[in-house]
Design an enzyme around this catalytic site. Structure first.
Site, mmCIF file in Angstrom:
data_model
loop_
_atom_site.group_PDB
_atom_site.id
_atom_site.type_symbol
_atom_site.label_atom_id
_atom_site.label_comp_id
_atom_site.label_asym_id
_atom_site.label_seq_id
_atom_site.Cartn_x
_atom_site.Cartn_y
_atom_site.Cartn_z
ATOM 1 N N TYR A 11 0.865 -1.180 0.000
ATOM 2 C CA TYR A 11 0.000 0.000 0.000
ATOM 3 C C TYR A 11 0.901 1.229 0.000
ATOM 4 O O TYR A 11 1.570 1.548 0.974
ATOM 5 C CB TYR A 11 -0.891 0.041 1.243
ATOM 6 C CG TYR A 11 -1.922 -1.058 1.341
ATOM 7 C CD1 TYR A 11 -2.304 -1.812 0.226
ATOM 8 C CD2 TYR A 11 -2.541 -1.338 2.558
ATOM 9 C CE1 TYR A 11 -3.257 -2.816 0.326
ATOM 10 C CE2 TYR A 11 -3.510 -2.329 2.660
ATOM 11 C CZ TYR A 11 -3.850 -3.061 1.552
ATOM 12 O OH TYR A 11 -4.809 -4.042 1.664
ATOM 13 N N PHE B 285 -14.209 -4.844 0.830
ATOM 14 C CA PHE B 285 -15.188 -4.118 0.023
ATOM 15 C C PHE B 285 -16.612 -4.371 0.511
ATOM 16 O O PHE B 285 -17.447 -4.920 -0.220
ATOM 17 C CB PHE B 285 -15.068 -4.481 -1.465
ATOM 18 C CG PHE B 285 -13.754 -4.090 -2.084
ATOM 19 C CD1 PHE B 285 -13.157 -2.880 -1.782
ATOM 20 C CD2 PHE B 285 -13.104 -4.937 -2.967
ATOM 21 C CE1 PHE B 285 -11.942 -2.521 -2.346
ATOM 22 C CE2 PHE B 285 -11.900 -4.583 -3.535
ATOM 23 C CZ PHE B 285 -11.321 -3.381 -3.226
ATOM 24 N N LEU C 77 -19.076 -2.501 0.733
ATOM 25 C CA LEU C 77 -20.111 -1.836 -0.057
ATOM 26 C C LEU C 77 -19.767 -1.833 -1.536
ATOM 27 O O LEU C 77 -20.280 -1.012 -2.289
ATOM 28 C CB LEU C 77 -20.305 -0.387 0.427
ATOM 29 C CG LEU C 77 -21.421 -0.144 1.446
ATOM 30 C CD1 LEU C 77 -21.554 1.346 1.733
ATOM 31 C CD2 LEU C 77 -22.752 -0.689 0.965
ATOM 32 N N GLY C 78 -18.908 -2.767 -1.975
ATOM 33 C CA GLY C 78 -18.479 -2.769 -3.364
ATOM 34 C C GLY C 78 -19.388 -3.575 -4.268
ATOM 35 O O GLY C 78 -19.843 -4.652 -3.908
ATOM 36 N N GLY C 79 -19.665 -3.048 -5.466
ATOM 37 C CA GLY C 79 -20.335 -3.818 -6.496
ATOM 38 C C GLY C 79 -21.833 -3.960 -6.361
ATOM 39 O O GLY C 79 -22.427 -4.906 -6.886
ATOM 40 N N PHE C 80 -22.500 -3.038 -5.683
ATOM 41 C CA PHE C 80 -23.952 -3.100 -5.556
ATOM 42 C C PHE C 80 -24.608 -2.586 -6.844
ATOM 43 O O PHE C 80 -24.213 -1.561 -7.393
ATOM 44 C CB PHE C 80 -24.438 -2.251 -4.381
ATOM 45 C CG PHE C 80 -24.324 -2.915 -3.047
ATOM 46 C CD1 PHE C 80 -25.438 -3.123 -2.261
ATOM 47 C CD2 PHE C 80 -23.099 -3.349 -2.559
ATOM 48 C CE1 PHE C 80 -25.344 -3.740 -1.015
ATOM 49 C CE2 PHE C 80 -22.982 -3.961 -1.321
ATOM 50 C CZ PHE C 80 -24.119 -4.158 -0.545
ATOM 51 N N LEU D 270 -30.574 -1.500 -7.936
ATOM 52 C CA LEU D 270 -31.683 -2.074 -7.180
ATOM 53 C C LEU D 270 -31.229 -2.541 -5.801
ATOM 54 O O LEU D 270 -31.937 -2.357 -4.802
ATOM 55 C CB LEU D 270 -32.309 -3.226 -7.955
ATOM 56 C CG LEU D 270 -33.186 -2.847 -9.145
ATOM 57 C CD1 LEU D 270 -33.684 -4.105 -9.869
ATOM 58 C CD2 LEU D 270 -34.374 -1.992 -8.706
#
Length: 293
Positions: free
Chosen positions: A63, A213, A215-218, A221
């Site tokens: 990182y 992640f 909250l990734g890839g929602f 809907l």
């Protein structure tokens, strides 16, 4: 009792860690490359995390590279006895910020020493081997050679525990046949639940599962359904997503990342969020993944 301990602790190897941890990836610059815009703010986030009772910090020397570990050392060294720092190896960064495979024995040994040096440690608590056959998702492939190299470094006293990241169930089985695996770090959240079966099997064996992640890839809907649940609970969508993960299984350890003290405190507040059964039932319909073979 601090807020974070309300969510409980879990034995990560022989380290009892708070289930609400902190992921340091966002402390580096844009795209996890270069220095942060505000180094003092990054230091403040780390110190607030520890002052809030968090005892699990996730990081890696790739990182930045090096930046995040150097900030952790500046902010927290000498480290509290209760703090467990988990790092990753198996990748390197190009001068253009690219993510590259770095899994030879020599590269892994160099990465372990880089982590030790930049964190200011004599031994690393937990080292996750990040599998890079596919940067974006787990992909089948033999991991015997790199794990053997890490096991040798463990035997030399440089690593206490070994974990795996971005892996399939077959790779986990291969790893466990070679050495003790204390944690698995994969993509998992309300919308991406391919690891449902895997999480339950790891829980039975006392192995931590660390989703990244959250909250990734929602889809739109799915995001709308999460927003509705958040409004019903009087919370943010991130808080609801984190609370759902804590509810999902007792072996799940959270490492949400942020470079903001305010956002960190919001994440910590999610451990106080009790999700009603109707909300849980609604959230469970969001997942689109199929169980991993």
């Amino acid at each position: 009792m601090t807020e974070v301990t309300r969510a409980g602790t879990f034995e990560l190897g022989d380290f009892p860690v708070t289930r609400m941890g902190y992921g340091a990836m966002q402390l580096a610059g844009p795209h996890v490359f270069g220095p942060p815009k505000d180094r003092n703010a990054a230091i403040a986030v780390l110190r607030t995390a520890v002052e809030s009772g968090i005892t699990h910090i996730d990081t890696s020397d790739f990182y930045g590279p090096h930046v995040t570990n150097q900030i952790i050392r500046e902010a927290l060294h000498p480290y509290p006895d209760a703090l467990t720092i988990v790092t990753k190896v198996g990748a390197s960064r190009g001068s253009d910020g690219s993510w590259n495979l770095a899994a030879s024995a020599a590269e892994l040994e160099s990465a372990v020493h880089d982590n030790l040096r930049h964190l200011g440690l004599d031994v690393l608590d937990v080292v996750n081997f990040r599998v890079m056959f596919d940067v974006t998702a787990p992909a089948e492939g033999d991991i015997e050679a790199p794990l053997a190299a890490l096991a040798q470094l463990q035997a030399k006293g440089l690593i206490r525990h070994i974990g795996l990241s971005n892996v399939t169930a077959k790779q986990i089985a291969q790893g466990r046949a070679m050495t003790e695996i204390v944690c698995v770090q994969n993509l998992y959240n309300l919308a991406h639940r391919n690891d449902d079966v895997l999480i339950d099997s790891l829980a039975e064996d006392g192995i931590a599962y660390v989703p990244f992640f959250p909250l990734g890839g929602f889809s739109p809907l799915q995001a709308e359904a999460l927003n509705d649940a958040a409004n019903q609970c009087g919370a943010t969508p991130m808080q609801v997503a984190l609370a759902w993960l804590l509810h999902r299984s007792p072996n799940i350890l959270l490492i949400p990342g942020t470079s903001s003290v305010e956002h960190l405190r919001q994440n910590i507040e999610s451990v106080n969020l009790d999700l009603p059964q109707d909300v849980l039932s609604s959230l469970d319909t969001i997942g689109s993944g199929k169980p991993q073979d």
